[in-house]
Design an enzyme around this catalytic site. Sequence first.
Site, PDB file in Angstrom:
ATOM      1  N   HIS A 271      24.168  23.717   1.748  1.00 57.89           N
ATOM      2  CA  HIS A 271      24.130  23.251   3.131  1.00 57.89           C
ATOM      3  C   HIS A 271      25.420  22.507   3.472  1.00 57.89           C
ATOM      4  O   HIS A 271      25.910  21.697   2.682  1.00 57.89           O
ATOM      5  CB  HIS A 271      22.916  22.345   3.363  1.00 57.89           C
ATOM      6  CG  HIS A 271      22.505  22.255   4.782  1.00 57.89           C
ATOM      7  ND1 HIS A 271      22.994  21.295   5.641  1.00 57.89           N
ATOM      8  CD2 HIS A 271      21.674  23.040   5.521  1.00 57.89           C
ATOM      9  CE1 HIS A 271      22.467  21.479   6.838  1.00 57.89           C
ATOM     10  NE2 HIS A 271      21.664  22.520   6.798  1.00 57.89           N
ATOM     11  N   PRO A 272      25.979  22.755   4.667  1.00 59.21           N
ATOM     12  CA  PRO A 272      27.302  22.211   5.009  1.00 59.21           C
ATOM     13  C   PRO A 272      27.315  20.824   5.639  1.00 59.21           C
ATOM     14  O   PRO A 272      28.360  20.389   6.126  1.00 59.21           O
ATOM     15  CB  PRO A 272      27.818  23.249   6.004  1.00 59.21           C
ATOM     16  CG  PRO A 272      26.585  23.697   6.717  1.00 59.21           C
ATOM     17  CD  PRO A 272      25.488  23.691   5.676  1.00 59.21           C
ATOM     18  N   CYS A 273      26.201  20.117   5.603  1.00 64.27           N
ATOM     19  CA  CYS A 273      26.130  18.865   6.356  1.00 64.27           C
ATOM     20  C   CYS A 273      27.118  17.806   5.877  1.00 64.27           C
ATOM     21  O   CYS A 273      27.514  16.930   6.651  1.00 64.27           O
ATOM     22  CB  CYS A 273      24.701  18.311   6.314  1.00 64.27           C
ATOM     23  SG  CYS A 273      24.044  18.057   4.651  1.00 64.27           S
ATOM     24  N   LYS A 274      27.556  17.849   4.621  1.00 67.25           N
ATOM     25  CA  LYS A 274      28.471  16.841   4.085  1.00 67.25           C
ATOM     26  C   LYS A 274      29.904  17.343   3.931  1.00 67.25           C
ATOM     27  O   LYS A 274      30.783  16.584   3.518  1.00 67.25           O
ATOM     28  CB  LYS A 274      27.969  16.367   2.720  1.00 67.25           C
ATOM     29  CG  LYS A 274      26.551  15.792   2.720  1.00 67.25           C
ATOM     30  CD  LYS A 274      26.473  14.500   3.517  1.00 67.25           C
ATOM     31  CE  LYS A 274      25.070  13.896   3.426  1.00 67.25           C
ATOM     32  NZ  LYS A 274      24.950  12.656   4.241  1.00 67.25           N
ATOM     33  N   HIS A 275      30.146  18.598   4.244  1.00 65.83           N
ATOM     34  CA  HIS A 275      31.457  19.183   3.959  1.00 65.83           C
ATOM     35  C   HIS A 275      32.579  18.494   4.737  1.00 65.83           C
ATOM     36  O   HIS A 275      33.663  18.243   4.188  1.00 65.83           O
ATOM     37  CB  HIS A 275      31.446  20.678   4.288  1.00 65.83           C
ATOM     38  CG  HIS A 275      30.546  21.481   3.403  1.00 65.83           C
ATOM     39  ND1 HIS A 275      29.959  20.968   2.263  1.00 65.83           N
ATOM     40  CD2 HIS A 275      30.128  22.780   3.480  1.00 65.83           C
ATOM     41  CE1 HIS A 275      29.230  21.894   1.692  1.00 65.83           C
ATOM     42  NE2 HIS A 275      29.310  22.996   2.405  1.00 65.83           N
TER      43      HIS A 275
END
Length: 323
Positions: A271-275
């Site tokens: 999941h890209p939420c922290k990228h």
Amino acid sequence: MLHRLGDTYRSVVSSLSKTNLESAFVEKGTLTPDEFVEAGDQLVFKFPTWQWEAGEPSRRASYLPQDKQFLITRNVPSKDRVRALDYVLEHKTRTEDEWLLPETTNGGQAGDGELRDIDDLTGDDAKASGAPGDAGPIIVAQDDFLDGAASSGAGGTGLPDFSDLDAQLAEEDPAAASAPAAASSAGAPGDGGYFVADAPDDHVVRTRTYDLSITYDKYYQTPRLWLFGYDENGKPLKPELIYEDVLSEYVEKTVTVDPHPLTGTPTVSIHPCKHSLVMKKVVQDWVEQGITPRHDLAIFVFLKFISGIVPTINYDFTMDIEI
């Protein structure tokens, strides 16, 4: 359930919102679609194992070039499971020249953890050590092997007689059969007394492999990684088996199974939420070091970050980038 609701919400918001065309790479660590394409071009240029794909026509995003919808690299090997890394940490093993070696703690003999040299395993060294109860050297080194054989004479214990070795091997080698026998066994006329047989491939080490793809996430404005795995026999892996190649702390937080946006196939995703937060921190470090931030290196940084989540999947991305 919460994950599904969240994805539905983000999908609706993305479809209704305008595509951001103003760069916020330095301020937020995000990418515009054009910056994503430029970063993807850089990855493909540096590592040709990565390629652009168009995806299914009905699923393509209008804000990306039709032939550059996502990046993919196929048949990436994964020899070990993540639990093997846990074993390394727990048992204090180390890797040396691609060999997994235990720490040596035999007091007096390489007590510093170093491997013993071959000379340390010979008879002279064993005698010099004077260790009580030794049953003898592990390896007996015979320096005068050839000279001893020559001086031993016919009745000595020197080299064995190799004069008829070729004949013995020919008798036992089916490839050296006579021409008629070879012809009959092969079902065709033989002209050289040899035939070709298919060798078994038991010596080939089969491993898991992965197809890794990177898409552009419009909501988070970052790359997003997708993992589709195959077992040792080329059959697709179930999600729970793919989780074996993801660090456990991330399995519970950021790994989900969703339809791939360009293929529709259910695929494991990071999941890209922290990228963007990670990318922003890297950009800040670059600025502090006097390095001009480059958005075309964003995917290299992204993949280096991802390698800490899936450490046993050996894809191409290596560059001298400090995070």
